[in-house]
Every structure is written in structure tokens, then in C-alpha cells.
Design a protein around this motif. Structure first.
Motif, mmCIF file in Angstrom:
data_model
loop_
_atom_site.group_PDB
_atom_site.id
_atom_site.type_symbol
_atom_site.label_atom_id
_atom_site.label_comp_id
_atom_site.label_asym_id
_atom_site.label_seq_id
_atom_site.Cartn_x
_atom_site.Cartn_y
_atom_site.Cartn_z
ATOM 1 N N ILE A 48 -16.117 0.825 1.186
ATOM 2 C CA ILE A 48 -15.347 2.061 1.112
ATOM 3 C C ILE A 48 -14.082 1.961 1.951
ATOM 4 O O ILE A 48 -12.966 2.138 1.448
ATOM 5 C CB ILE A 48 -16.179 3.267 1.573
ATOM 6 C CG1 ILE A 48 -17.424 3.422 0.705
ATOM 7 C CG2 ILE A 48 -15.335 4.539 1.550
ATOM 8 C CD1 ILE A 48 -18.403 4.453 1.234
ATOM 9 N N ALA A 49 -14.254 1.695 3.225
ATOM 10 C CA ALA A 49 -13.129 1.621 4.131
ATOM 11 C C ALA A 49 -13.575 0.960 5.421
ATOM 12 O O ALA A 49 -14.755 0.969 5.764
ATOM 13 C CB ALA A 49 -12.554 3.013 4.424
ATOM 14 N N CYS A 50 -12.615 0.389 6.141
ATOM 15 C CA CYS A 50 -12.892 -0.170 7.452
ATOM 16 C C CYS A 50 -11.778 0.235 8.394
ATOM 17 O O CYS A 50 -10.671 0.559 7.963
ATOM 18 C CB CYS A 50 -13.041 -1.695 7.407
ATOM 19 S SG CYS A 50 -11.591 -2.586 6.799
ATOM 20 N N THR A 57 -5.689 -1.476 12.384
ATOM 21 C CA THR A 57 -5.889 -1.977 11.037
ATOM 22 C C THR A 57 -6.879 -1.110 10.265
ATOM 23 O O THR A 57 -7.952 -0.778 10.775
ATOM 24 C CB THR A 57 -6.401 -3.419 11.062
ATOM 25 O OG1 THR A 57 -5.428 -4.253 11.698
ATOM 26 C CG2 THR A 57 -6.640 -3.938 9.649
ATOM 27 N N THR A 58 -6.514 -0.747 9.051
ATOM 28 C CA THR A 58 -7.417 -0.058 8.146
ATOM 29 C C THR A 58 -7.266 -0.631 6.747
ATOM 30 O O THR A 58 -6.184 -1.079 6.355
ATOM 31 C CB THR A 58 -7.167 1.458 8.092
ATOM 32 O OG1 THR A 58 -5.830 1.709 7.637
ATOM 33 C CG2 THR A 58 -7.369 2.099 9.459
ATOM 34 N N HIS A 59 -8.356 -0.624 6.004
ATOM 35 C CA HIS A 59 -8.356 -0.949 4.583
ATOM 36 C C HIS A 59 -9.253 0.056 3.894
ATOM 37 O O HIS A 59 -10.243 0.516 4.463
ATOM 38 C CB HIS A 59 -8.857 -2.370 4.322
ATOM 39 C CG HIS A 59 -7.993 -3.438 4.885
ATOM 40 N ND1 HIS A 59 -6.764 -3.761 4.346
ATOM 41 C CD2 HIS A 59 -8.172 -4.268 5.950
ATOM 42 C CE1 HIS A 59 -6.219 -4.740 5.052
ATOM 43 N NE2 HIS A 59 -7.053 -5.062 6.030
ATOM 44 N N SER A 60 -8.928 0.386 2.677
ATOM 45 C CA SER A 60 -9.737 1.328 1.927
ATOM 46 C C SER A 60 -9.744 0.969 0.451
ATOM 47 O O SER A 60 -8.770 0.416 -0.071
ATOM 48 C CB SER A 60 -9.234 2.760 2.121
ATOM 49 O OG SER A 60 -7.893 2.888 1.689
ATOM 50 N N MET A 64 -11.539 5.754 -3.242
ATOM 51 C CA MET A 64 -11.687 6.772 -2.214
ATOM 52 C C MET A 64 -10.373 7.371 -1.730
ATOM 53 O O MET A 64 -10.382 8.403 -1.047
ATOM 54 C CB MET A 64 -12.459 6.213 -1.010
ATOM 55 C CG MET A 64 -11.816 4.997 -0.319
ATOM 56 S SD MET A 64 -10.410 5.369 0.767
ATOM 57 C CE MET A 64 -11.212 6.290 2.072
ATOM 58 N N LYS A 65 -9.263 6.771 -2.071
ATOM 59 C CA LYS A 65 -7.981 7.260 -1.590
ATOM 60 C C LYS A 65 -7.700 8.656 -2.130
ATOM 61 O O LYS A 65 -7.827 8.922 -3.312
ATOM 62 C CB LYS A 65 -6.873 6.286 -1.973
ATOM 63 C CG LYS A 65 -6.972 4.963 -1.241
ATOM 64 C CD LYS A 65 -5.847 4.016 -1.607
ATOM 65 C CE LYS A 65 -5.956 2.723 -0.814
ATOM 66 N NZ LYS A 65 -4.883 1.757 -1.186
ATOM 67 N N GLY A 66 -7.319 9.550 -1.221
ATOM 68 C CA GLY A 66 -7.070 10.928 -1.573
ATOM 69 C C GLY A 66 -8.281 11.822 -1.446
ATOM 70 O O GLY A 66 -8.140 13.051 -1.454
ATOM 71 N N ARG A 67 -9.482 11.240 -1.305
ATOM 72 C CA ARG A 67 -10.704 12.020 -1.173
ATOM 73 C C ARG A 67 -11.486 11.693 0.092
ATOM 74 O O ARG A 67 -12.094 12.585 0.683
ATOM 75 C CB ARG A 67 -11.617 11.817 -2.378
ATOM 76 C CG ARG A 67 -11.028 12.275 -3.699
ATOM 77 C CD ARG A 67 -12.106 12.392 -4.763
ATOM 78 N NE ARG A 67 -12.784 11.118 -4.995
ATOM 79 C CZ ARG A 67 -14.094 10.929 -4.871
ATOM 80 N NH1 ARG A 67 -14.887 11.940 -4.511
ATOM 81 N NH2 ARG A 67 -14.627 9.739 -5.117
#
Length: 126
Positions: A48-50, A57-60, A64-67
Motif C-alpha cells: 500500500i505505502a511505506c 522517503t515515501t512510496h505509495s 490508494m492515492k487520493g484515498r
């Protein structure tokens, strides 16, 4: 001893919101990232995301983007996942994970992680 404990799962109606928390212990968030995953019955585990606190640092995942929003609450020592506009397809067991063998690793593949929480069930249904 490394430990991750998820909480906040439950039943929510479509379109509703839910917030999950991951409480880590046995390692420092100053050097090791934490990721959220989910797995529905009969399906592969999805990243989902880290998030990595020291370097930002983030990744998604695109779905899931926007929610969904991942964040670190430094005062509570938790990694949170806020979910909104939830859909039945969001129904799954949600896990948090880390890999203390690689500092600040922030990927979205299950094989990149070595420590996992027990999971918390999220059910989206009317």
C-alpha cells in the motif's frame, strides 16, 4: 526484539473512513522504514505505502492515492494509515512490516520485508 502491532481494523460501510495504527518496538524509526500491506482471501499480498522518517522517503501504490494516507505520529510512536471513500474491494487483512537488515528501505514488495505484524481485519460492507 522487533515487534509490530496493528490496530484499528473493523467494519465500515462503503464510502466510510477508517484509521489503522502500527505500533513498532525493538528498532528505531530513525533508521528503518515501515510499510503497510493488505491481503484479501485468495489473493496476493499488496503493498500500500511505506514511509521512512529520517529522510522523508515515501512510496505509495496507485490504487490508494487520493484515498489512503500514510503518516508517522512521533508523539504516539505509531505509523498510521488513514483510509477514506472505502470500497468493498478494500476488504482485507492489513499488515505493517519492516526490514532491519536494510536501513531506510522503503519498497512495496512483500519479499523485501522480514518482520510482520499479526494483521488487522478491515471489512467494507453495507
Amino acid at each position: 526484539q522487533v515487534q509490530l502491532v496493528e490496530s484499528g481494523g473493523g467494519l465500515v460501510q462503503p464510502g466510510g473512513s477508517l484509521r489503522l495504527s502500527c505500533a513498532p518496538s525493538g528498532f528505531t524509526l530513525d533508521y528503518y522504514a515501515v510499510a503497510w500491506f493488505r491481503q484479501a482471501p485468495g489473493k496476493e499480498r499488496q503493498g500500500i505505502a511505506c514511509i521512512s522518517s529520517p529522510d522523508g522517503t515515501t512510496h505509495s501504490a496507485e490504487f490508494m492515492k487520493g484515498r489512503f494516507t500514510i503518516s508517522i505520529d512521533n508523539s504516539e510512536h505509531t505509523i498510521n494509515l488513514e483510509m477514506s471513500s472505502m470500497k468493498p474491494d478494500d476488504t482485507a487483512v492489513y499488515y505493517c512490516a519492516t526490514n532491519i537488515n536494510r536501513a531506510n528501505w522503503c519498497g512495496l514488495l512483500p519479499d523485501e520485508y522480514t518482520f510482520w505484524g499479526q494483521g488487522t481485519q478491515v471489512t467494507v460492507s453495507s
